[in-house]
Design an enzyme around this catalytic site. Sequence first.
Site, mmCIF file in Angstrom:
data_model
loop_
_atom_site.group_PDB
_atom_site.id
_atom_site.type_symbol
_atom_site.label_atom_id
_atom_site.label_comp_id
_atom_site.label_asym_id
_atom_site.label_seq_id
_atom_site.Cartn_x
_atom_site.Cartn_y
_atom_site.Cartn_z
ATOM 1 N N SER A 114 107.780 -76.876 15.756
ATOM 2 C CA SER A 114 107.621 -78.205 15.171
ATOM 3 C C SER A 114 108.957 -78.875 14.940
ATOM 4 O O SER A 114 109.010 -80.072 14.700
ATOM 5 C CB SER A 114 106.919 -78.102 13.810
ATOM 6 O OG SER A 114 105.683 -77.483 13.950
ATOM 7 N N HIS A 135 104.885 -79.348 22.265
ATOM 8 C CA HIS A 135 104.452 -79.384 20.865
ATOM 9 C C HIS A 135 103.055 -79.989 20.754
ATOM 10 O O HIS A 135 102.888 -81.205 20.816
ATOM 11 C CB HIS A 135 105.483 -80.195 20.060
ATOM 12 C CG HIS A 135 105.188 -80.276 18.604
ATOM 13 N ND1 HIS A 135 105.395 -81.410 17.851
ATOM 14 C CD2 HIS A 135 104.682 -79.357 17.745
ATOM 15 C CE1 HIS A 135 105.031 -81.177 16.608
ATOM 16 N NE2 HIS A 135 104.600 -79.942 16.516
ATOM 17 N N GLU A 147 103.735 -83.513 22.494
ATOM 18 C CA GLU A 147 105.133 -83.955 22.584
ATOM 19 C C GLU A 147 105.848 -82.990 23.521
ATOM 20 O O GLU A 147 105.691 -81.777 23.371
ATOM 21 C CB GLU A 147 105.805 -83.841 21.214
ATOM 22 C CG GLU A 147 105.913 -85.099 20.432
ATOM 23 C CD GLU A 147 106.642 -84.855 19.100
ATOM 24 O OE1 GLU A 147 107.582 -85.590 18.827
ATOM 25 O OE2 GLU A 147 106.274 -83.945 18.345
ATOM 26 N N ASN A 185 107.237 -85.094 13.669
ATOM 27 C CA ASN A 185 107.569 -84.494 12.375
ATOM 28 C C ASN A 185 108.774 -85.132 11.705
ATOM 29 O O ASN A 185 108.915 -85.063 10.480
ATOM 30 C CB ASN A 185 107.750 -82.990 12.521
ATOM 31 C CG ASN A 185 106.403 -82.304 12.643
ATOM 32 O OD1 ASN A 185 105.482 -82.651 11.923
ATOM 33 N ND2 ASN A 185 106.284 -81.382 13.565
HETATM 34 N N1 LIG Z 1 100.196 -76.050 11.717
HETATM 35 C C1 LIG Z 1 100.375 -77.129 12.441
HETATM 36 O O1 LIG Z 1 99.747 -78.178 12.221
HETATM 37 C C2 LIG Z 1 101.357 -77.097 13.601
HETATM 38 C C3 LIG Z 1 101.352 -78.156 14.507
HETATM 39 C C4 LIG Z 1 102.216 -78.122 15.610
HETATM 40 C C5 LIG Z 1 103.066 -77.036 15.766
HETATM 41 N N2 LIG Z 1 103.075 -76.019 14.854
HETATM 42 C C6 LIG Z 1 103.981 -74.884 15.096
HETATM 43 O O2 LIG Z 1 103.244 -73.835 15.712
HETATM 44 C C7 LIG Z 1 103.787 -72.571 15.334
HETATM 45 C C8 LIG Z 1 102.709 -71.713 14.707
HETATM 46 O O3 LIG Z 1 102.181 -72.381 13.571
HETATM 47 P P1 LIG Z 1 100.744 -71.989 12.951
HETATM 48 O O4 LIG Z 1 100.355 -73.116 12.097
HETATM 49 O O5 LIG Z 1 99.844 -71.502 14.029
HETATM 50 O O6 LIG Z 1 101.166 -70.741 12.024
HETATM 51 P P2 LIG Z 1 100.248 -69.499 11.564
HETATM 52 O O7 LIG Z 1 100.907 -68.935 10.360
HETATM 53 O O8 LIG Z 1 98.810 -69.900 11.480
HETATM 54 O O9 LIG Z 1 100.361 -68.474 12.796
HETATM 55 C C9 LIG Z 1 101.539 -67.787 13.160
HETATM 56 C C10 LIG Z 1 101.135 -66.519 13.909
HETATM 57 O O10 LIG Z 1 102.309 -65.897 14.453
HETATM 58 C C11 LIG Z 1 102.081 -64.500 14.408
HETATM 59 N N3 LIG Z 1 103.341 -63.788 14.568
HETATM 60 C C12 LIG Z 1 104.395 -63.741 13.715
HETATM 61 N N4 LIG Z 1 105.354 -62.950 14.233
HETATM 62 C C13 LIG Z 1 104.904 -62.495 15.436
HETATM 63 C C14 LIG Z 1 105.446 -61.624 16.423
HETATM 64 N N5 LIG Z 1 106.637 -61.049 16.281
HETATM 65 N N6 LIG Z 1 104.702 -61.386 17.538
HETATM 66 C C15 LIG Z 1 103.481 -61.922 17.675
HETATM 67 N N7 LIG Z 1 102.921 -62.756 16.770
HETATM 68 C C16 LIG Z 1 103.626 -63.019 15.651
HETATM 69 C C17 LIG Z 1 101.440 -64.297 13.031
HETATM 70 O O11 LIG Z 1 100.805 -63.033 12.936
HETATM 71 C C18 LIG Z 1 100.461 -65.474 13.000
HETATM 72 O O12 LIG Z 1 99.206 -65.124 13.555
HETATM 73 C C19 LIG Z 1 104.970 -72.884 14.401
HETATM 74 O O13 LIG Z 1 106.139 -72.952 15.176
HETATM 75 C C20 LIG Z 1 104.593 -74.246 13.867
HETATM 76 O O14 LIG Z 1 105.724 -74.972 13.428
HETATM 77 C C21 LIG Z 1 102.222 -76.025 13.782
#
Ligand SMILES: NC(=O)c1ccc[n+]([C@@H]2O[C@H](COP(=O)([O-])OP(=O)(O)OC[C@H]3O[C@@H](n4cnc5c(N)ncnc54)[C@H](O)[C@@H]3O)[C@@H](O)[C@H]2O)c1
Length: 277
Positions: A114, A135, A147, A185
């Site tokens: 993000s 993204h 994005e 963001n």
């Molecule tokens: N939440 C949103 O609205 C949103 C929107 C766009 C982008 N993002 C980005 O997407 C990414 C994930 O966000 P999210 O909301 O899904 O978070 P989340 O906490 O729901 O999921 C993260 C996942 O990563 C896994 N993980 C952590 N370390 C790991 C490893 N070493 N190997 C394999 N898996 C591992 C965790 O177990 C978890 O399931 C982030 O970079 C976030 O900034 C989030």
Amino acid sequence: MIETVGIVGAGQMGAGIANLFARHGFRVLLCDRDARQLERAVAGIRRDLARRPPKEGTADDVVGRIATSLTLDPFAAAGFVVEAVTEEEPLKREIFRQLDGIVPHGVVLATNTSSIPIASIAAATDRPDRVIGMHFMHPVPVMALVEVIRGAATSDDTFAVTAGLAARLGKEMAVSRDLPGFIVNRILIPMINEAVYALEDNVATAQDIDKAMRLGTNQPMGPLALADFIGIDTVLSIAKVLFERFADPKYCPCPRLARMVAAGELGRKSGKGFFTY
Ligand SMILES: NC(=O)c1ccc[n+]([C@@H]2O[C@H](COP(=O)([O-])OP(=O)(O)OC[C@H]3O[C@@H](n4cnc5c(N)ncnc54)[C@H](O)[C@@H]3O)[C@@H](O)[C@H]2O)c1
């Protein structure tokens, strides 16, 4: 033609991205270090398919195209990779270092970060020209936008491959330079952060802050409900990246966000944030 896509991280975003690719006929390799997250992801995709049936084939066809794993080893068969692990720079760099050793050379490695600079993630690999930001927005199968962010070294071919995939997935693309927070963001998180400061200042209740922004500025969701939807931990991580990378006090995260994360109030995913679910 890309047929198999590897997705690292099966949280809220990884599950959504897997759902999207599988709905569009791709084979999906979905990896998480936590087996429960993989189970939750597949169960969530099934629920979503029941609510919004696929345009082609059955829900079983879609789920049947998704293979889960606890390691990255199966990614040797990937034709494109999207990383969607927790928003922490050292973690993402380590995942890219591992991917670089497993995924065939020439395959594009995209990150769903993000806010973290693509160039910094790309530098953990020996193929910075094949690294790009892709993204997606939450919920991934529903939101029209993706994005796309080019790092300093991202090649024209990598961009073309990614743009081609976005089109196959039916997404609209907005292209951003590699600056913290990119487009969405950089604008959204300061607005959410200001809503949290307004709550701290007792300007109004959480309900009224959101109501004012929904009905007064025609947003479908108020900023506090949106923060709960994104995840308070993710909002805080992005706010910190903006604050630290721009070294500008205007991005200073409201301390209430850190207090909420420490208390496990992560928004919808934990059942409580600014509101209770
Ligand atoms: N939440 C949103 O609205 C949103 C929107 C766009 C982008 N993002 C980005 O997407 C990414 C994930 O966000 P999210 O909301 O899904 O978070 P989340 O906490 O729901 O999921 C993260 C996942 O990563 C896994 N993980 C952590 N370390 C790991 C490893 N070493 N190997 C394999 N898996 C591992 C965790 O177990 C978890 O399931 C982030 O970079 C976030 O900034 C989030």
